[in-house]
Motif scaffolding. Structure first.
Motif, PDB file in Angstrom:
ATOM      1  N   TRP A  22      45.551  46.090  13.940  1.00 26.74           N
ATOM      2  CA  TRP A  22      44.877  45.042  14.713  1.00 26.74           C
ATOM      3  C   TRP A  22      43.370  45.205  14.782  1.00 26.74           C
ATOM      4  CZ3 TRP A  22      46.572  40.445  15.864  1.00 26.74           C
ATOM      5  CH2 TRP A  22      47.945  40.220  15.910  1.00 26.74           C
ATOM      6  N   PHE A  25      41.576  43.633  11.781  1.00 23.28           N
ATOM      7  CA  PHE A  25      41.744  42.176  11.855  1.00 23.28           C
ATOM      8  C   PHE A  25      40.800  41.591  12.894  1.00 23.28           C
ATOM      9  CE2 PHE A  25      43.679  38.401  13.758  1.00 23.28           C
ATOM     10  CZ  PHE A  25      43.631  37.576  12.643  1.00 23.28           C
ATOM     11  N   THR A  26      40.763  42.227  14.080  1.00 20.57           N
ATOM     12  CA  THR A  26      39.900  41.715  15.148  1.00 20.57           C
ATOM     13  C   THR A  26      38.434  41.805  14.746  1.00 20.57           C
ATOM     14  OG1 THR A  26      41.583  42.442  16.714  1.00 20.57           O
ATOM     15  CG2 THR A  26      39.435  41.852  17.629  1.00 20.57           C
ATOM     16  N   ALA A  28      37.323  41.382  11.771  1.00 17.67           N
ATOM     17  CA  ALA A  28      37.098  40.232  10.874  1.00 17.67           C
ATOM     18  C   ALA A  28      36.922  38.951  11.696  1.00 17.67           C
ATOM     19  CB  ALA A  28      38.257  40.089   9.890  1.00 17.67           C
ATOM     20  N   ALA A  56      45.899  31.435   8.741  1.00 17.13           N
ATOM     21  CA  ALA A  56      46.018  32.670   9.531  1.00 17.13           C
ATOM     22  C   ALA A  56      46.770  32.393  10.826  1.00 17.13           C
ATOM     23  CB  ALA A  56      44.626  33.246   9.823  1.00 17.13           C
TER      24      ALA A  56
ATOM     25  N   CYS B  36      44.707  36.898  18.553  1.00 21.46           N
ATOM     26  CA  CYS B  36      44.378  38.336  18.513  1.00 21.46           C
ATOM     27  C   CYS B  36      44.974  39.061  19.711  1.00 21.46           C
ATOM     28  CB  CYS B  36      42.864  38.555  18.512  1.00 21.46           C
ATOM     29  SG  CYS B  36      42.119  38.517  16.881  1.00 21.46           S
ATOM     30  N   ARG B  47      48.017  41.618   8.142  1.00 23.26           N
ATOM     31  CA  ARG B  47      47.184  41.874   6.959  1.00 23.26           C
ATOM     32  C   ARG B  47      47.004  40.599   6.131  1.00 23.26           C
ATOM     33  NH1 ARG B  47      50.575  46.577   6.520  1.00 23.26           N
ATOM     34  NH2 ARG B  47      49.566  48.308   7.631  1.00 23.26           N
ATOM     35  N   GLN B  50      44.543  38.521   7.828  1.00 27.29           N
ATOM     36  CA  GLN B  50      43.197  39.049   7.616  1.00 27.29           C
ATOM     37  C   GLN B  50      42.618  38.560   6.283  1.00 27.29           C
ATOM     38  OE1 GLN B  50      42.665  43.134   8.626  1.00 27.29           O
ATOM     39  NE2 GLN B  50      40.676  43.288   7.625  1.00 27.29           N
ATOM     40  N   GLU B  54      39.210  36.521   5.807  1.00 24.82           N
ATOM     41  CA  GLU B  54      38.149  36.959   4.882  1.00 24.82           C
ATOM     42  C   GLU B  54      37.788  35.850   3.890  1.00 24.82           C
ATOM     43  OE1 GLU B  54      39.698  40.738   3.640  1.00 24.82           O
ATOM     44  OE2 GLU B  54      39.056  41.685   5.531  1.00 24.82           O
TER      45      GLU B  54
END
Lengths: 224, 224
Positions: A22, A25-26, A28, A56, B36, B47, B50, B54
């Motif tokens: 996590w 990810f956070t 990002a 996402a 989140c 993932r 993510q 990105e």
């Protein structure tokens, strides 16, 4: 007020593995927050980026925690703090601050605030200054011993706080029963930008806990 | 302190078109912030999400504004407020609040805070309460007439503020030269949760402007 509890029986290695997934990810999503306020691409790129974000969201929406992170662990558990809007590694609103503290009742943090925290042009929003001071005061007052909630908080803004690298320091001045007097300031490149005084109160729930052990009497919820 | 300016000569229709693109994108990022702190999907899904984020970052990173949103317009321009962490439609940190005000010096907003704003379990972070109060006090004091910065802000926390639907109200009490005394409170389902008193100060830059017209003498920047 009552403090609802859900026991967090996750083992340390599992928590660490969870953080490894996590936290990046956070980070990002934090970059995405920055891009929201700073990107200058054209409309087609924004719309394409929105499709990426929606992809996402579809993945993340498959399962949802049954409670908030703040209610998902015992006090002091790392997971409980993950959702905090100042220090939470799983909360993109948080810069996040890493706060150090010592048992004498001092807490401090060196941190960085970018344009997502701007109020007046080029300066940190005054309310963000108060948000950070409130959090770090809590660390000084708690200092590993007990939770406390802000009773009164007074902030004197000395000058604008520039966006960029900053430091916050907080300290306990004296304890009087369930009241704890504390101070704090935010330091910019030219010295203190805001100075705070606060009175913290040990919540009733924890007074019970301190005197009676577990004190499971008020497990109801005031959650909205 | 000096207030740097970059003239914003964008026309109203262009600004509106820009808002139409950025507002829904920022709303999607707000959902991502919520995910989140609340999603419970497994590591593979995080993932994959993510990678989506990105991809969005790569699109948005192609061009960056040369200045912050707060410095990108004249005072009062809509774009200047877009980056604000309480009311900014282009800032996912902002819930965002829509604040109404009247010329008598009153301001108010009905708003909703989800789990990304949690401090104590189930409750709004005390510093988030102060952040919102600071912003809405600014609307009451400004009330369309002049910018003012917080000099001192005192908040008394009466009880925990539950996450969910809330209201904030602020009002000017009296003006004394460059000082403006004001009050505010946050209302939860059971009444006031926090009550504030503040003294606002009209920044020197705007005192000059009020007395001398444009007053371009201090256009330097203290931005960090």
């Amino acid at each position: 007020m009552a403090w609802p509890y859900v026991a967090d029986d996750t083992s340390d290695p599992l928590l660490a593995a969870d953080a490894e997934v996590w936290q990046p990810f956070t980070d990002a999503v934090r970059e995405l927050v920055d891009a929201c306020v700073q990107s200058d691409v054209d409309a087609d790129d924004v719309r394409a980026a929105q499709a990426d974000v929606e992809a996402a969201l579809a993945r993340l929406g498959k399962a949802r925690l049954s409670t908030t992170l703040g209610q998902s662990g015992t006090v002091g558990s790392r997971r409980r703090a993950w959702g905090n809007p100042v220090i939470g590694v799983r909360n993109p609103i948080a810069p996040p601050l890493h706060v150090d503290s010592d048992p004498a009742g001092r807490a401090w943090s060196d941190f960085h605030l970018g344009p997502a925290y701007e109020g007046p042009p080029g300066l940190v929003h005054g309310g963000v200054v108060s948000l950070i001071i409130d959090q770090v005061l809590g660390h000084a007052v708690g200092a590993g011993r007990q939770p406390a909630m802000t009773g009164t908080l007074t902030i004197r803004y000395e000058r604008g706080t520039p966006l960029g690298d900053l430091r916050v320091e907080a300290w306990v001045e004296r304890r009087e029963g369930v009241k704890i007097h504390a101070g704090a300031h935010v330091l910019g490149p030219d010295g203190p930008t805001a100075v705070a005084e606060a009175v913290f109160i040990v919540p009733r729930r924890f007074r019970d806990q301190l005197s009676d052990g577990i004190g499971a009497a008020d497990q109801g919820s005031t959650q909205g």
